[in-house]
Design a protein around this motif. Structure first.
Motif, short mmCIF file in Angstrom:
data_model
loop_
_atom_site.label_atom_id
_atom_site.label_comp_id
_atom_site.label_asym_id
_atom_site.label_seq_id
_atom_site.Cartn_x
_atom_site.Cartn_y
_atom_site.Cartn_z
N ALA A 92 -3.14 -7.72 11.38
CA ALA A 92 -2.52 -6.91 10.30
C ALA A 92 -3.88 -6.44 9.55
CB ALA A 92 -1.81 -7.86 9.36
N LYS A 93 -3.87 -5.47 8.71
CA LYS A 93 -4.93 -4.86 8.05
C LYS A 93 -5.21 -5.34 6.57
CE LYS A 93 -5.24 -0.73 11.02
NZ LYS A 93 -5.25 0.75 11.08
N LEU A 94 -6.11 -5.42 6.15
CA LEU A 94 -6.51 -5.98 4.83
C LEU A 94 -7.69 -5.09 4.21
CD1 LEU A 94 -5.71 -8.11 2.48
CD2 LEU A 94 -7.76 -9.35 3.54
N ARG A 95 -7.37 -4.81 3.20
CA ARG A 95 -8.52 -4.28 2.14
C ARG A 95 -8.97 -5.20 1.20
NH1 ARG A 95 -6.76 0.05 -1.01
NH2 ARG A 95 -8.87 0.33 -1.54
N LEU A 96 -10.19 -5.37 1.12
CA LEU A 96 -10.72 -6.21 0.13
C LEU A 96 -12.01 -5.76 -0.62
CD1 LEU A 96 -10.61 -9.19 -1.41
CD2 LEU A 96 -12.12 -9.99 0.66
N ALA A 97 -13.12 -5.56 -0.13
CA ALA A 97 -14.40 -5.29 -0.61
C ALA A 97 -14.32 -4.02 -1.45
CB ALA A 97 -15.30 -5.03 0.35
N ASP A 98 -13.57 -3.00 -0.79
CA ASP A 98 -13.37 -1.67 -1.65
C ASP A 98 -12.24 -1.61 -2.56
OD1 ASP A 98 -11.72 -1.22 0.33
OD2 ASP A 98 -12.30 0.78 0.69
N ALA A 99 -11.50 -2.87 -2.67
CA ALA A 99 -10.41 -2.92 -3.72
C ALA A 99 -10.81 -3.48 -4.91
CB ALA A 99 -9.25 -3.80 -3.19
N SER A 103 -20.72 -9.98 -1.73
CA SER A 103 -19.89 -11.29 -0.98
C SER A 103 -18.41 -10.96 -1.69
CB SER A 103 -20.40 -12.68 -1.21
OG SER A 103 -19.67 -13.51 -0.52
N ALA A 104 -17.62 -11.16 -0.50
CA ALA A 104 -16.15 -10.93 -0.79
C ALA A 104 -15.37 -11.61 0.42
CB ALA A 104 -15.65 -9.73 -0.90
N VAL A 105 -15.10 -12.81 0.19
CA VAL A 105 -14.64 -13.66 1.06
C VAL A 105 -12.98 -13.94 1.35
CG1 VAL A 105 -14.54 -16.13 2.25
CG2 VAL A 105 -16.81 -14.99 1.47
N VAL A 106 -12.25 -13.86 2.25
CA VAL A 106 -11.01 -14.51 2.35
C VAL A 106 -10.94 -15.56 3.42
CG1 VAL A 106 -9.95 -12.27 1.81
CG2 VAL A 106 -10.22 -12.63 4.12
N ALA A 133 -17.57 -7.83 2.53
CA ALA A 133 -18.42 -7.25 1.50
C ALA A 133 -19.17 -5.96 2.26
CB ALA A 133 -19.35 -8.27 1.12
N GLY A 134 -19.54 -5.99 3.40
CA GLY A 134 -20.12 -5.14 3.97
C GLY A 134 -18.85 -4.15 4.60
N GLN A 135 -17.71 -4.31 4.65
CA GLN A 135 -16.84 -3.55 5.56
C GLN A 135 -15.91 -2.58 4.34
OE1 GLN A 135 -16.66 -4.11 8.52
NE2 GLN A 135 -17.93 -5.86 8.62
N THR A 136 -15.63 -1.40 4.87
CA THR A 136 -15.03 -0.48 3.88
C THR A 136 -13.55 -0.15 4.69
OG1 THR A 136 -16.02 1.50 4.88
CG2 THR A 136 -17.01 0.34 3.11
N GLY A 137 -12.89 0.21 3.70
CA GLY A 137 -11.37 0.61 4.33
C GLY A 137 -10.64 -0.72 4.78
N SER A 138 -9.51 -0.44 5.46
CA SER A 138 -8.78 -1.48 6.12
C SER A 138 -9.38 -2.09 7.21
CB SER A 138 -7.46 -1.06 6.05
OG SER A 138 -6.49 -0.46 5.20
N ILE A 139 -9.35 -3.45 7.19
CA ILE A 139 -9.94 -4.41 8.29
C ILE A 139 -9.05 -5.02 9.04
CG2 ILE A 139 -11.80 -5.81 9.07
CD1 ILE A 139 -13.02 -3.42 7.82
#
Length: 334
Positions: A188-195, A204-207, A219-225
């Motif tokens: 599935a896709k998740l957005r976190l850092a840029d949300a 740092s932005a950890v799930v 943290a270093g990822q943009t968009g949906s991962i």
């Protein structure tokens, strides 16, 4: 023109993995430990340090309040640590190397790892940390991993995201090798850092998954991962805000179901709610900045944060009726 060509050739060439790749991990001793672990723990030294991964035992004893320690597992004392802290390298003739930190408290001497096993893959630094100090590497949900050049490690999971690609990871128990393979399961896709909604730099932005087997710092990822399907929640984060390093913890964060083919976002930051105890005397309300707990929209909790400059407005309400009692502000800068 020659300079431009040289500069271009020195840039890392990023290629997505299409088949398993194995890289050698090399040990590194950190005399000045600066890595932030998700659950750092110091274990009591007692009569010796026993590392299950190597099967070695390093004898210890006290000389007053000083610590005598065997460094090469031959039963003979090799060094004496004075004061309240120190760092040593445990070793043997077969090439085993394992650095530890030691500190003394009212409960005696305790130790924790100061070693990492390191490699670089596709331009990204990888460090594996034996967080539970047993000499075994690659224990999912127990050990830790650090990707890139930051200092905030996360729990080691079964998979990692490097340069936006989801990969399975397997680590030899002795920390000698790491194998990365393209993930071929449901995602599935998740957005976190840029949300993140707010000021400051996301460091740092950890799930982390509910079963503890997956953990990602985005943290270093943009968009949906793309992530493996499962139940995740916001686990932790760190924000750079001026001179402050604001710590974000799970707090009351709820879990989110990531189902195959879905796309979700965890929005955090933005407007926060403050919870605190206060003393009321007539029409005066008194409370202290250190006693305030800040919660974001996901239930995430912010600490080591104090408003600077203009104070936020605190609206104080009765817990049962929600009726506003008073409004308060900190005097001047905090």
């Amino acid at each position: 023109m020659l300079f431009a060509l040289i500069a271009l050739s020195s840039a890392p060439h990023l290629v997505a993995a299409t088949e398993p790749e194995t890289v050698t991990l090399k040990p590194k001793r950190h005399r000045d430990w600066k890595i932030e672990l998700p659950a750092e723990r110091f274990l009591p030294v007692g009569s010796g340090i026993r590392l299950a991964g190597s099967g070695l035992e390093f004898t210890a004893s006290l000389q007053g309040t000083n610590l005598q320690l065997d460094l090469d597992a031959d039963g003979e004392m090799d060094t004496v640590l004075e004061g309240d802290e120190g760092s040593v390298l445990l070793r043997n003739a077969d090439g085993f190397r394992y650095a530890i930190r030691l500190k003394r408290s009212a409960n005696g001497w305790a130790y924790a790892t100061s070693s990492t096993m390191n490699a670089e893959w596709n331009g990204t630094r990888i460090a594996i940390i034996d967080q539970d100090n047993d000499g075994l590497f690659g224990e999912v949900g127990e050990d830790a991993i650090l990707l890139g050049r930051g200092r905030v490690a996360t729990w080691l999971g079964r998979h990692v995201v490097i340069n936006g690609q989801l990969l399975s990871v397997e680590i030899e128990a002795d920390g000698s090798q790491l194998t990365l393979s393209p993930f071929d399961g449901p995602t599935a896709k998740l957005r976190l850092a840029d949300a993140y909604q707010g000021n400051g730099k996301v460091l740092s932005a950890v799930v982390r998954s509910q079963d503890g087997k997956e953990c990602f710092d985005l943290a270093g990822q943009t968009g949906s991962i793309e992530l493996p399907v499962g139940r995740y929640r916001f686990q932790s984060g760190k924000l750079g805000l001026g001179q402050q390093a604001v710590t974000v913890e799970a707090g009351k964060s709820h879990f989110l179901d990531l189902k195959e083919g879905s796309e979700e976002a965890i929005r955090w930051g933005g407007q926060v709610n403050a919870r605190f105890g206060f003393a009321r005397n007539g029409d005066q309300v008194t409370f202290a900045p250190n006693d305030i707990q800040y919660y974001g929209p996901q239930g995430e909790q912010y600490s080591n944060w104090f408003p600077v400059g203009k104070s936020p407005v605190f609206i104080i309400k009765e817990a049962d009726t929600k009726q506003e009692i008073a409004r308060a502000m900190f005097p001047g800068s905090c």
